[in-house]
Design a protein around this motif. Sequence first.
Motif, short mmCIF file in Angstrom:
data_model
loop_
_atom_site.label_atom_id
_atom_site.label_comp_id
_atom_site.label_asym_id
_atom_site.label_seq_id
_atom_site.Cartn_x
_atom_site.Cartn_y
_atom_site.Cartn_z
N ILE A 63 0.83 -1.20 0.00
CA ILE A 63 0.00 0.00 0.00
C ILE A 63 0.87 1.26 0.00
O ILE A 63 0.60 2.22 -0.73
CB ILE A 63 -0.95 -0.01 1.21
N GLY A 64 1.93 1.25 0.79
CA GLY A 64 2.81 2.41 0.85
C GLY A 64 3.55 2.66 -0.45
O GLY A 64 3.65 3.81 -0.92
N GLN A 65 4.08 1.62 -1.04
CA GLN A 65 4.80 1.77 -2.31
C GLN A 65 3.87 2.30 -3.40
O GLN A 65 4.26 3.15 -4.20
CB GLN A 65 5.41 0.43 -2.73
N ALA A 66 2.66 1.80 -3.41
CA ALA A 66 1.68 2.26 -4.41
C ALA A 66 1.34 3.73 -4.20
O ALA A 66 1.29 4.52 -5.16
CB ALA A 66 0.42 1.40 -4.34
N ASN A 70 -1.77 6.64 -11.33
CA ASN A 70 -3.19 6.58 -10.99
C ASN A 70 -3.56 5.25 -10.36
O ASN A 70 -4.33 5.19 -9.39
CB ASN A 70 -4.02 6.81 -12.25
N ALA A 71 -3.02 4.16 -10.90
CA ALA A 71 -3.31 2.84 -10.34
C ALA A 71 -2.74 2.73 -8.92
O ALA A 71 -3.36 2.13 -8.03
CB ALA A 71 -2.73 1.74 -11.23
N GLY A 72 -1.55 3.31 -8.70
CA GLY A 72 -0.99 3.33 -7.36
C GLY A 72 -1.85 4.15 -6.41
O GLY A 72 -2.07 3.76 -5.25
N PHE A 73 -2.35 5.26 -6.92
CA PHE A 73 -3.22 6.14 -6.12
C PHE A 73 -4.45 5.39 -5.63
O PHE A 73 -4.78 5.41 -4.44
CB PHE A 73 -3.62 7.34 -6.99
N ARG A 109 -1.29 -5.86 -9.57
CA ARG A 109 -1.01 -6.33 -10.93
C ARG A 109 -1.27 -5.21 -11.93
O ARG A 109 -0.52 -5.03 -12.90
CB ARG A 109 -1.89 -7.55 -11.24
N TRP A 110 -2.32 -4.43 -11.72
CA TRP A 110 -2.66 -3.33 -12.60
C TRP A 110 -1.52 -2.30 -12.64
O TRP A 110 -1.09 -1.86 -13.71
CB TRP A 110 -3.95 -2.66 -12.10
#
Length: 438
Positions: free
Chosen positions: A36-39, A260-263, A282-283
């Motif tokens: 979660i943090g890396q994303a 955006n996917a990480g967000f 994965r996204w």
Amino acid sequence: MTVEYLPSNQKRGKFMRYDTAVILKRYFLCERALVIGQAGWLSGIPYFDVKMILPKMLWEDAMTAHELRNRVYELRFPSRMLEIGDDQALVDLIQQSYNAPNPLAFVMGLSRVFKPALKQAFEDYLEMADVLGDGPTHRFLELAVREKEDQIQTLEKYVQHYLEKEDARSIETAMQWVEELREKLGEIGGIGIENCKGMEVRLSDQVFTPNEVPNRDDRFIPVRFYWPDIVDKSFPYGEGVKLQLRSAISHLNEIWAVENAGFILHEFAGELGWDFIYDAARWVYDESRHCTMGYERLKQWGFEESELPLGTYIFDSCKGKDPIYRLGMLFYFESKNIGKKPERIKSFAEFNDQVSQHDMDFDWADETIHTAYGKRWLSAILEKRGLNPKDYQKIKDECDRLVDDVLKSVTEEEVQQITQITENMVEKAKQLVTAERV
């Protein structure tokens, strides 16, 4: 009467089924928090190389976490509970680390504190656990150890690079942050086989939120709109060289989709739970592969970063909006463009451009998966909010409007700038083609 027993002093009897589940649950919670943090940090990291490698790492971490979670459920059958419990301080520390004072500090926290600690924990577990009783865990943790070692080495390579480029104050701040993380981790007992100490962890009073204005690498040209046809309908999409360049630049500019996917992974992790995190990881990874595809094609053709535009207009369109529109934006563009890919693949085959053909072919396969993700998770959020889960089309329609609003804000200077950048790229490409023929 004395009852006699055969001796049982083999080391492999140390951990019972429940003991094992407690340890593996701790590792899962750590991996989950790190994913979660890396994303969440992807839009805040300016370094292009790190922005591209973190998605692979968080995806690997998610794969390990998924195996850990499943194994815990197997060992605790029939219970499906996975509470934080005694590991709260450890989870709190990782979550507090999201509030790193600068990007270098966050990356160093990964490479010098948390990933080494997890790698050591996995190795310690493998040394003590029974390969017969817990063979399935041995298989995936042995892989996880190798992945962690590679992650640490890769991140440290970039840390060393940016330590030479960052200003002294940023470096000092990052060093102090890492030392504080290391000390706090030691105080609570680290990530190991034994339970951590129950204590309050406080590094910052801030609540971390991902950047809504993305940090970008200053080696590239910062723009909002990365090709003229986005804002100038009279500008042709192009054929031949122009189509090859347009496709590569489009792939490179999927950097917005990475961010955006990480967000959304960060923002919806709590609301949608593990299955969403697993899909979103994965996204994120897929979008980083697409971005890197374009980057590598352009570099192979001879372009430098200083010649390449990195746009922000799609990411910008959701600024200040409910994160549901960031999820909708990914779904909107995946479903909007997927039908064009087969025609592009055919064109590249005619040009004998096997690399562009190859990249577009794999991109198409990924996007069929992503459209399913978009539909599934938009519907899930709508349902959780008490709305009709089939109303995801309304979200897509609003995304169309949000993007249109940004397009309408284009200035003449921006049109001239991106037109000039594009013409320079096309001219260089033609020169490269001529040189190749000589």
